[in-house]
Design a protein around this motif. Structure first.
Motif, PDB file in Angstrom:
ATOM      1  N   ALA A  37       0.866  -1.182   0.000  1.00  0.00           N
ATOM      2  CA  ALA A  37       0.000   0.000   0.000  1.00  0.00           C
ATOM      3  C   ALA A  37       0.902   1.232   0.000  1.00  0.00           C
ATOM      4  O   ALA A  37       1.680   1.436   0.922  1.00  0.00           O
ATOM      5  CB  ALA A  37      -0.909  -0.003   1.213  1.00  0.00           C
ATOM      6  N   ILE A  38       0.807   2.031  -1.053  1.00  0.00           N
ATOM      7  CA  ILE A  38       1.686   3.189  -1.221  1.00  0.00           C
ATOM      8  C   ILE A  38       0.868   4.467  -1.135  1.00  0.00           C
ATOM      9  O   ILE A  38      -0.080   4.653  -1.895  1.00  0.00           O
ATOM     10  CB  ILE A  38       2.427   3.117  -2.563  1.00  0.00           C
ATOM     11  N   GLY A  39       1.248   5.349  -0.221  1.00  0.00           N
ATOM     12  CA  GLY A  39       0.602   6.647  -0.075  1.00  0.00           C
ATOM     13  C   GLY A  39      -0.435   6.640   1.027  1.00  0.00           C
ATOM     14  O   GLY A  39      -1.080   5.640   1.303  1.00  0.00           O
ATOM     15  N   SER A  40      -0.609   7.783   1.661  1.00  0.00           N
ATOM     16  CA  SER A  40      -1.545   7.860   2.785  1.00  0.00           C
ATOM     17  C   SER A  40      -2.988   7.767   2.343  1.00  0.00           C
ATOM     18  O   SER A  40      -3.845   7.365   3.121  1.00  0.00           O
ATOM     19  CB  SER A  40      -1.303   9.144   3.579  1.00  0.00           C
ATOM     20  N   CYS A  41      -3.308   8.096   1.092  1.00  0.00           N
ATOM     21  CA  CYS A  41      -4.683   7.928   0.615  1.00  0.00           C
ATOM     22  C   CYS A  41      -5.047   6.457   0.531  1.00  0.00           C
ATOM     23  O   CYS A  41      -6.159   6.065   0.872  1.00  0.00           O
ATOM     24  CB  CYS A  41      -4.872   8.594  -0.745  1.00  0.00           C
ATOM     25  N   ALA A  42      -4.131   5.612   0.075  1.00  0.00           N
ATOM     26  CA  ALA A  42      -4.394   4.174  -0.006  1.00  0.00           C
ATOM     27  C   ALA A  42      -4.426   3.540   1.376  1.00  0.00           C
ATOM     28  O   ALA A  42      -5.171   2.593   1.614  1.00  0.00           O
ATOM     29  CB  ALA A  42      -3.327   3.497  -0.854  1.00  0.00           C
TER      30      ALA A  42
ATOM     31  N   SER B 241     -15.499  10.625   3.609  1.00  0.00           N
ATOM     32  CA  SER B 241     -16.302  10.892   2.425  1.00  0.00           C
ATOM     33  C   SER B 241     -17.191   9.691   2.128  1.00  0.00           C
ATOM     34  O   SER B 241     -16.834   8.557   2.399  1.00  0.00           O
ATOM     35  CB  SER B 241     -15.385  11.174   1.227  1.00  0.00           C
ATOM     36  N   TYR B 242     -18.359   9.935   1.564  1.00  0.00           N
ATOM     37  CA  TYR B 242     -19.299   8.847   1.294  1.00  0.00           C
ATOM     38  C   TYR B 242     -18.800   7.884   0.220  1.00  0.00           C
ATOM     39  O   TYR B 242     -19.242   6.738   0.177  1.00  0.00           O
ATOM     40  CB  TYR B 242     -20.655   9.407   0.866  1.00  0.00           C
ATOM     41  N   SER B 243     -17.900   8.328  -0.633  1.00  0.00           N
ATOM     42  CA  SER B 243     -17.462   7.490  -1.752  1.00  0.00           C
ATOM     43  C   SER B 243     -16.089   6.870  -1.532  1.00  0.00           C
ATOM     44  O   SER B 243     -15.486   6.396  -2.469  1.00  0.00           O
ATOM     45  CB  SER B 243     -17.428   8.330  -3.027  1.00  0.00           C
ATOM     46  N   LEU B 244     -15.605   6.844  -0.293  1.00  0.00           N
ATOM     47  CA  LEU B 244     -14.249   6.386  -0.024  1.00  0.00           C
ATOM     48  C   LEU B 244     -14.251   5.286   1.014  1.00  0.00           C
ATOM     49  O   LEU B 244     -14.935   5.378   2.035  1.00  0.00           O
ATOM     50  CB  LEU B 244     -13.399   7.557   0.480  1.00  0.00           C
ATOM     51  N   CYS B 245     -13.489   4.255   0.749  1.00  0.00           N
ATOM     52  CA  CYS B 245     -13.255   3.197   1.727  1.00  0.00           C
ATOM     53  C   CYS B 245     -12.221   3.706   2.732  1.00  0.00           C
ATOM     54  O   CYS B 245     -11.335   4.479   2.374  1.00  0.00           O
ATOM     55  CB  CYS B 245     -12.755   1.947   1.007  1.00  0.00           C
TER      56      CYS B 245
ATOM     57  N   LYS C 288      -9.077  -2.823   4.453  1.00  0.00           N
ATOM     58  CA  LYS C 288     -10.456  -3.245   4.683  1.00  0.00           C
ATOM     59  C   LYS C 288     -10.945  -4.129   3.532  1.00  0.00           C
ATOM     60  O   LYS C 288     -11.903  -4.862   3.676  1.00  0.00           O
ATOM     61  CB  LYS C 288     -11.386  -2.040   4.807  1.00  0.00           C
ATOM     62  N   VAL C 289     -10.289  -4.024   2.365  1.00  0.00           N
ATOM     63  CA  VAL C 289     -10.714  -4.749   1.169  1.00  0.00           C
ATOM     64  C   VAL C 289      -9.831  -5.976   0.931  1.00  0.00           C
ATOM     65  O   VAL C 289     -10.331  -7.072   0.694  1.00  0.00           O
ATOM     66  CB  VAL C 289     -10.676  -3.824  -0.063  1.00  0.00           C
TER      67      VAL C 289
END
Length: 65
Positions: free
Chosen positions: A9-14, A23-27, A32-33
């Motif tokens: 997993a690369i980057g703090s967004c991932a 946000s409603y559209s973000l895991c 978690k996946v």
């Protein structure tokens, strides 16, 4: 795909959703996946951090054999 499979997993967004957390559209995070073997933080991550993450994954792969 053949086994075994590894995930970095690369980057703090991932990793955690970072500034878009809640946000409603973000895991909440990629773990978690799918299961993650190595986390590389940063936004964006520095090249040294990515190389270090790849080296940590290689060490982990050597330890499994």
């Amino acid at each position: 795909m053949p086994q075994p499979k590894y995930v970095i997993a690369i980057g703090s967004c991932a990793i955690s959703g970072a500034p878009f957390n809640g946000s409603y559209s973000l895991c909440e995070g990629v773990d978690k996946v799918i299961p993650v073997d190595v986390y590389v933080g940063g936004c964006p991550p520095r090249p040294e951090a990515i190389i270090n993450g790849i080296l940590r994954l290689i060490e982990r792969m050597k330890g499994e054999k």
